[in-house]
Scaffold this active site. Structure first.
Site, PDB file in Angstrom:
ATOM      1  N   HIS A 127      71.024  33.679 -22.103  1.00  0.00           N
ATOM      2  CA  HIS A 127      71.116  34.131 -20.709  1.00  0.00           C
ATOM      3  C   HIS A 127      70.522  35.542 -20.659  1.00  0.00           C
ATOM      4  CE1 HIS A 127      73.248  35.625 -17.100  1.00  0.00           C
ATOM      5  NE2 HIS A 127      73.498  34.369 -16.787  1.00  0.00           N
ATOM      6  N   ASP A 204      78.260  35.089 -27.412  1.00  0.00           N
ATOM      7  CA  ASP A 204      78.430  35.010 -25.970  1.00  0.00           C
ATOM      8  C   ASP A 204      79.157  33.694 -25.685  1.00  0.00           C
ATOM      9  OD1 ASP A 204      78.211  34.486 -23.299  1.00  0.00           O
ATOM     10  OD2 ASP A 204      76.075  34.949 -23.140  1.00  0.00           O
ATOM     11  N   GLN A 207      80.064  30.284 -21.732  1.00  0.00           N
ATOM     12  CA  GLN A 207      80.106  28.838 -21.435  1.00  0.00           C
ATOM     13  C   GLN A 207      80.860  28.064 -22.505  1.00  0.00           C
ATOM     14  OE1 GLN A 207      79.116  27.671 -18.584  1.00  0.00           O
ATOM     15  NE2 GLN A 207      77.937  29.424 -17.845  1.00  0.00           N
ATOM     16  N   LYS A 230      84.832  32.127 -15.306  1.00  0.00           N
ATOM     17  CA  LYS A 230      84.332  30.837 -15.781  1.00  0.00           C
ATOM     18  C   LYS A 230      85.459  29.994 -16.382  1.00  0.00           C
ATOM     19  CE  LYS A 230      79.697  32.552 -16.377  1.00  0.00           C
ATOM     20  NZ  LYS A 230      78.784  32.118 -15.317  1.00  0.00           N
ATOM     21  N   CYS A 368      69.107  32.149 -14.839  1.00  0.00           N
ATOM     22  CA  CYS A 368      69.079  33.415 -15.611  1.00  0.00           C
ATOM     23  C   CYS A 368      68.583  33.180 -17.040  1.00  0.00           C
ATOM     24  CB  CYS A 368      70.440  34.105 -15.644  1.00  0.00           C
ATOM     25  SG  CYS A 368      71.000  34.620 -14.037  1.00  0.00           S
TER      26      CYS A 368
HETATM   27  N1  PLP Z   1      76.106  34.374 -20.643  1.00  0.00           N
HETATM   28  C1  PLP Z   1      76.102  33.088 -20.289  1.00  0.00           C
HETATM   29  C2  PLP Z   1      75.832  32.029 -21.323  1.00  0.00           C
HETATM   30  C3  PLP Z   1      76.362  32.749 -18.962  1.00  0.00           C
HETATM   31  O1  PLP Z   1      76.355  31.467 -18.595  1.00  0.00           O
HETATM   32  C4  PLP Z   1      76.625  33.769 -18.025  1.00  0.00           C
HETATM   33  C5  PLP Z   1      76.837  33.443 -16.605  1.00  0.00           C
HETATM   34  O2  PLP Z   1      76.406  32.446 -16.106  1.00  0.00           O
HETATM   35  C6  PLP Z   1      76.624  35.089 -18.462  1.00  0.00           C
HETATM   36  C7  PLP Z   1      76.359  35.353 -19.783  1.00  0.00           C
HETATM   37  C8  PLP Z   1      76.901  36.220 -17.517  1.00  0.00           C
HETATM   38  O3  PLP Z   1      78.201  36.137 -17.028  1.00  0.00           O
HETATM   39  P1  PLP Z   1      78.707  37.142 -15.908  1.00  0.00           P
HETATM   40  O4  PLP Z   1      77.708  37.062 -14.798  1.00  0.00           O
HETATM   41  O5  PLP Z   1      80.050  36.604 -15.533  1.00  0.00           O
HETATM   42  O6  PLP Z   1      78.782  38.490 -16.515  1.00  0.00           O
END
Ligand code: PLP
Length: 410
Positions: A127, A204, A207, A230, A368
């Site tokens: 992401h 990370d 998900q 999430k 993203c």
């Molecule tokens: N990393 C992953 C794999 C994500 O799916 C997301 C959000 O969709 C993020 C990071 C960023 O999360 P946040 O916008 O809640 O900080």
């Protein structure tokens, strides 16, 4: 018809007011759980109770309300620590979300440990929030970014990963589950290979946290980050887990109230963990809401949740593949939560819009993950992302909706 026999899905759905909502006059089908999940009543009630009966700032007052708010916040920290099996509560830092947690580590770890020419390993399926903070750190520290490639199925290439390490590798930052492809990465293996070279790893888990059991001690991972929203908690709160030894060595990310031991104009000293990294008033209600969300998940049982989601994913995958011209993007060995797809000759935005008009919420675009789209040479995908509260009937509505849209557009 529920996704599984173990869970009473009708009863569970009654816990989520938004799932009762109509969009354009029909019950909404919510398949955008990868972006954010809906909130169950116990979470909404925890927020209301906080604001109605003990709204107060934390760690600042001796009065009853402040004590109660502080107790609520610290109980939530304990729940997070237990949920991911952290050794210490003070290894849990509250942030605004995954993005802020990664920025914190990239900045603070970078400031302490990165020298010009040092290397950071990320992957091709990250992401943007696990790419850009590291690019900023590289710019700031003169470090270099290296990228683990993936194959056409959307699996990371482990042999290539191996080859990226050098004497200069200082940290590895990888996603556990891909938000655009659904790939579940072999994190135990990825962490072990980095540790064999004494390189720390950040995972990370944005998900993963809602779809997979997380045990930071058995993984031995150095940092793990996720967002509350999430996993059925409010927006605005996230978590950074870090090993005590590393967090103690890292400088603060932001300065301000709550993160200090003593302030003079000549010199300031830092508070102990976790407060060193929690400058300013935190999202007290959100943190308490996160605690309530984890209680809710524990009550239902993560194992039953995973089983229901797995069954639903299987069903959706089979049903979607019956649609002429539909191509699933990403066929990795293991998958969770998300199915990305395209229908031949139809732009994902057009399909998303027509599905919306049929009261079906999916995500369209690059999610993203622009480098992932570039890799597959596509403008974006339609992404259906699932939660245990979704049903097979909803999958059927999606399939019918896609067919109807394709007929209209085609
Ligand atoms: N990393 C992953 C794999 C994500 O799916 C997301 C959000 O969709 C993020 C990071 C960023 O999360 P946040 O916008 O809640 O900080």
């Amino acid at each position: 018809m529920s996704a599984t026999t173990k869970l009473d899905i009708a009863k569970i759905r009654a816990d989520f007011p938004l799932l009762q909502t109509e969009v354009y006059g029909r019950p909404v089908v919510y398949f955008d759980n990868g972006a954010t999940t809906q909130k169950p009543l116990p979470v909404l009630q925890a927020l209301e109770e906080y604001y109605r009966s003990y709204n107060s700032n934390v760690h600042r007052g001796v009065h009853f309300l402040s004590q109660k708010a502080t107790d609520g916040q610290e109980a939530a920290r304990r729940k997070v620590a237990q949920f991911i099996n952290a050794r210490h509560d003070h290894e849990i830092i509250f942030t605004r979300g995954t993005t802020e947690s990664i920025n914190l580590v990239a900045y603070s770890f970078g400031k302490r440990f990165l020298q010009p020419g040092d290397e950071i390993i990320i992957s091709a399926m990250e992401h943007h929030s696990n790419i850009v903070p590291w690019q900023l750190a590289c710019e700031d520290r003169g470090a270099v970014l290296k990228v683990v490639p993936m194959d056409a199925n959307g699996d990371l290439m482990l042999d290539e990963y191996e080859k990226l390490f050098s004497e200069k590798t200082k940290i590895v930052a990888l996603t556990w589950v891909s938000n655009s492809l659904g790939t579940v990465n072999p994190v135990q293996e990825l962490v072990a290979r980095a540790h064999a070279r004494q390189v720390p790893v950040l995972l990370d888990a944005a998900q993963a946290i809602q779809h997979t059991p997380v045990d930071v001690q058995s993984l031995d991972v150095d940092f793990l980050v996720f967002s509350g929203h999430k996993i059925y908690a409010p927006t605005g709160v996230g978590v950074l887990y870090g090993k005590e030894s590393l967090l103690n060595e890292m400088p603060p990310y932001q300065g301000g109230g709550s993160m200090i031991k003593q302030v003079t104009f000549a010199k300031t000293t830092w508070a102990d963990l976790p407060f060193k990294f929690e400058a300013g008033t935190p999202d007290v209600s959100g943190i308490i809401g996160l605690g309530a969300a984890l209680d809710y998940v524990n009550e239902i049982g993560l194992e039953a949740i995973i089983e229901a989601e797995h069954e639903l994913m299987q069903y959706a995958s089979e049903r979607l593949q019956t649609i002429p011209g539909l191509r699933i993007i990403g066929q990795p060995k293991e998958k969770a939560g998300t199915i990305s797809f395209l229908v031949e000759g139809i732009h994902p935005f057009d399909l998303g819009e027509l599905l919306d008009k049929q009261s079906i919420a999916v995500r369209t675009g690059h999610h993203c993950c622009q480098p992932v789209m570039e890799f597959f040479n596509i403008p974006g995908t339609v992404r259906a992302s699932f939660s245990f509260y979704n049903t097979k009937e909803e999958v059927d509505r999606l399939v019918e909706g896609i067919k109807k849209s394709a007929a209209m557009l085609g």
